[in-house]
Design a protein around this motif. Structure first.
Motif, PDB file in Angstrom:
ATOM      1  N   LEU A 153     -70.164 -23.793  34.690  1.00 20.56           N
ATOM      2  CA  LEU A 153     -70.809 -24.055  33.386  1.00 20.56           C
ATOM      3  C   LEU A 153     -72.314 -24.076  33.665  1.00 20.56           C
ATOM      4  CD1 LEU A 153     -68.536 -26.756  31.993  1.00 20.56           C
ATOM      5  CD2 LEU A 153     -68.624 -24.424  31.069  1.00 20.56           C
ATOM      6  N   PHE A 154     -72.737 -24.704  34.749  1.00 19.00           N
ATOM      7  CA  PHE A 154     -74.325 -25.240  34.899  1.00 19.00           C
ATOM      8  C   PHE A 154     -74.854 -23.865  35.717  1.00 19.00           C
ATOM      9  CE2 PHE A 154     -72.533 -29.255  34.322  1.00 19.00           C
ATOM     10  CZ  PHE A 154     -73.551 -30.008  33.842  1.00 19.00           C
ATOM     11  N   VAL A 178     -76.452 -26.036  31.162  1.00 19.47           N
ATOM     12  CA  VAL A 178     -75.527 -25.222  30.591  1.00 19.47           C
ATOM     13  C   VAL A 178     -75.907 -24.493  29.366  1.00 19.47           C
ATOM     14  CG1 VAL A 178     -73.184 -25.281  29.531  1.00 19.47           C
ATOM     15  CG2 VAL A 178     -73.783 -27.123  31.229  1.00 19.47           C
ATOM     16  N   ARG A 179     -75.812 -23.053  29.631  1.00 17.23           N
ATOM     17  CA  ARG A 179     -76.333 -22.262  28.439  1.00 17.23           C
ATOM     18  C   ARG A 179     -75.260 -21.376  27.743  1.00 17.23           C
ATOM     19  NH1 ARG A 179     -82.062 -20.850  28.993  1.00 17.23           N
ATOM     20  NH2 ARG A 179     -83.309 -22.897  29.435  1.00 17.23           N
ATOM     21  N   GLN A 197     -69.222 -36.859  27.296  1.00 18.62           N
ATOM     22  CA  GLN A 197     -68.165 -37.651  27.761  1.00 18.62           C
ATOM     23  C   GLN A 197     -68.669 -37.793  29.194  1.00 18.62           C
ATOM     24  OE1 GLN A 197     -64.596 -36.442  26.322  1.00 18.62           O
ATOM     25  NE2 GLN A 197     -64.088 -38.412  25.257  1.00 18.62           N
ATOM     26  N   ALA A 198     -68.291 -36.475  29.758  1.00 12.83           N
ATOM     27  CA  ALA A 198     -68.394 -36.417  31.354  1.00 12.83           C
ATOM     28  C   ALA A 198     -69.777 -36.734  31.820  1.00 12.83           C
ATOM     29  CB  ALA A 198     -68.254 -34.996  31.608  1.00 12.83           C
ATOM     30  N   GLY A 199     -70.870 -36.166  31.199  1.00 11.33           N
ATOM     31  CA  GLY A 199     -72.163 -36.642  31.519  1.00 11.33           C
ATOM     32  C   GLY A 199     -72.589 -38.276  31.590  1.00 11.33           C
ATOM     33  N   ALA A 225     -74.713 -31.331  43.339  1.00  8.79           N
ATOM     34  CA  ALA A 225     -73.410 -32.068  43.396  1.00  8.79           C
ATOM     35  C   ALA A 225     -72.837 -32.950  42.302  1.00  8.79           C
ATOM     36  CB  ALA A 225     -73.677 -32.981  44.573  1.00  8.79           C
ATOM     37  N   ILE A 226     -74.124 -33.532  41.689  1.00 10.41           N
ATOM     38  CA  ILE A 226     -73.717 -34.412  40.493  1.00 10.41           C
ATOM     39  C   ILE A 226     -73.339 -33.224  39.209  1.00 10.41           C
ATOM     40  CG2 ILE A 226     -74.625 -35.759  38.728  1.00 10.41           C
ATOM     41  CD1 ILE A 226     -74.374 -36.962  41.273  1.00 10.41           C
ATOM     42  N   GLU A 227     -74.081 -31.990  39.064  1.00 12.68           N
ATOM     43  CA  GLU A 227     -73.383 -31.293  38.081  1.00 12.68           C
ATOM     44  C   GLU A 227     -72.112 -30.657  38.424  1.00 12.68           C
ATOM     45  OE1 GLU A 227     -77.737 -28.985  36.681  1.00 12.68           O
ATOM     46  OE2 GLU A 227     -76.424 -27.765  38.007  1.00 12.68           O
ATOM     47  N   ASP A 228     -71.680 -30.565  39.612  1.00 14.25           N
ATOM     48  CA  ASP A 228     -70.475 -30.013  39.858  1.00 14.25           C
ATOM     49  C   ASP A 228     -69.289 -31.491  39.431  1.00 14.25           C
ATOM     50  OD1 ASP A 228     -71.144 -27.906  40.772  1.00 14.25           O
ATOM     51  OD2 ASP A 228     -71.181 -28.464  43.037  1.00 14.25           O
TER      52      ASP A 228
END
Length: 445
Positions: free
Chosen positions: A4-5, A10-11, A28-30, A122-125
């Motif tokens: 996604l990222f 995310v585009r 939600q996840a963020g 790592a945080i995006e993952d």
């Protein structure tokens, strides 16, 4: 669903690839991942002017509130303004809804951590793994534990006050400002006027669908015309979310981010304010920039394309000035991301202090011929390893020898492979770049 990222959040095409459902799940996840240290987190959300922003904002807000986080909604504001508010309002995170310089059908969702920096991989993952999982790790809040929306009505004023602290008065300058019908359409002209600049704003009437259309940092042709028509000192062009800047001098000549960095770096060097006597640039920066800065005794740190990587290198080296040829310029003493209006103010301050036209300042750098072509492809990752493509690139490099270079890279935000060839003979460069593009297209079929 693939990764996604990309390099800038995310585009995708709004309502097709970047859907309301995906925005809800990202919210939600963020909110969950970025708010682990806060018992009742708050998240800032802002956007540019594209029509799909309302739809995606509503979905993001629903997702964030559904896990018990509050939303501070700032509305339309440049990306650097949202980064500023994220770190100054004491919130858990920030979210920008924008696709920057991309056309109106595209949109994006980008997160900042509580300090206003873009998220590490790592945080995006971690966020992505939750979005793609069937299991949700949070307890569903009910009653008074559900999040609420708080309107931030003075967001623009806060950002303009921050900009006004960056440099001194700029009276006497006449400037054309191309707002790209984007996020800077109000705050851009207003803050320049408050500095005493005579402002001629263009493309500052967004209607939801005209963002970046024939205007802005990727289409400065009308800006060139208006600068000459009004006899302005220079022209400034932002992109849709106003985190980048391209300029036009008093003769109508377009100057990219490399020229801006050279002008600002040399001015700081002369004043003794260039942190660590260093500048961070990407592999796309022109060789002319390297020659100009090296001649002045300035250290150059080079990184891969993407302002997030420029930021990482700034933090690693202790430098405070860096950026990209595309106009993403970071003044780390002031903000944590590229900032088109802040960059404009620093450039205008140099012109005001030196009392010389922009064209004379730009002459401190001699730009070597450079050709950049794009190939729209379906399999950009595979093509970067294709033997035929690699062989064609090696052939072009042999032709150039030590008098030029070839750079081939996939876009982090679009289905494109970019081919840049640099050297001394413009026509030869174009032939070599087109040859690589032709092989890429052939191998993509």
């Amino acid at each position: 669903m693939g990764r996604l990222f990309g390099t800038d959040g995310v585009r995708g095409v709004a309502n097709s690839q970047l859907t309301s459902d995906l925005a809800f799940r990202l919210g939600q996840a963020g909110a969950y991942v970025l708010s682990k240290e806060h018992p009742h987190p708050r998240i800032v959300i802002g956007k540019d002017t594209r029509i799909s922003g309302d739809m995606l904002e509503s979905a993001l807000i629903a997702g964030i509130c559904s896990v018990g986080a509050d939303v501070l909604r700032v509305g339309v504001l440049p990306t650097p303004g949202i980064a500023l508010l994220t770190r100054t309002l004491g919130v858990s995170a920030g979210v920008v809804i924008s696709a920057s310089h991309n056309p109106v059908q595209d949109n994006g969702i980008k997160f900042f951590d509580s300090t206003g920096y873009k998220l590490p991989d790592a945080i995006e993952d971690e966020i992505e793994s939750i979005v793609l999982s069937e299991e949700k790790p949070w307890e569903v809040p009910i009653g008074g534990e559900v999040g609420r929306v708080i309107e931030v009505t003075d967001a623009g004023r806060r950002y303009m006050d921050f900009l006004k602290s960056a440099v001194g008065r700029l009276d006497g300058l006449k400037v054309v400002l191309d707002c790209a019908n984007g996020a800077a359409s109000y705050v851009g002209p207003e803050v320049l006027r408050e500095f005493g600049v005579e402002v001629i704003p263009i493309f500052n009437t967004p209607d939801g669908v005209n963002i970046n259309v024939g205007c802005g940092s990727t289409h400065p042709e009308q800006l060139q015309r208006v600068v000459l028509e009004h006899g302005a000192d220079l022209g400034l062009a932002n992109d849709g979310d106003a985190d980048r800047l391209i300029v036009v001098d008093e003769h109508g000549t377009i100057l990219d981010g490399d020229f801006i960095m050279v002008i600002c770096a040399l001015a700081q060097k002369e004043k003794g304010t260039l942190a660590n006597n260093a500048v961070v640039v990407t592999v796309m920066s022109n060789l002319g920039l390297h020659l100009a800065l090296k001649e002045a005794g300035i250290t150059i740190h080079q990184t891969q394309v993407g302002d997030r990587y420029v930021m990482e290198e700034l933090l690693r080296t202790g430098a405070k000035l860096g950026g990209e040829q595309s106009g993403h310029i970071i003044f780390l003493d002031h903000n944590t991301t590229g900032d088109g209006l802040l960059t404009a103010l620093h450039l205008l301050a140099v012109i005001k202090e030196r009392k010389v036209p922009l064209s004379k300042l730009a002459a401190q750098m001699v730009r070597l011929p450079q050709v950049l072509l794009n190939a729209k492809v379906q399999h950009k990752d595979r093509l970067m390893l294709d033997e035929k493509v690699l062989a064609k690139v090696e052939e072009a490099e042999r032709v150039l020898g030590d008098r030029g270079r070839v750079l081939v890279r996939p876009s982090g935000t679009e289905p494109l492979i970019r081919v840049m060839v640099e050297g001394t003979d413009q026509e030869k460069l174009r032939q070599l770049a087109q040859g690589v593009i032709d092989i890429i297209v052939e191998c993509d079929a």
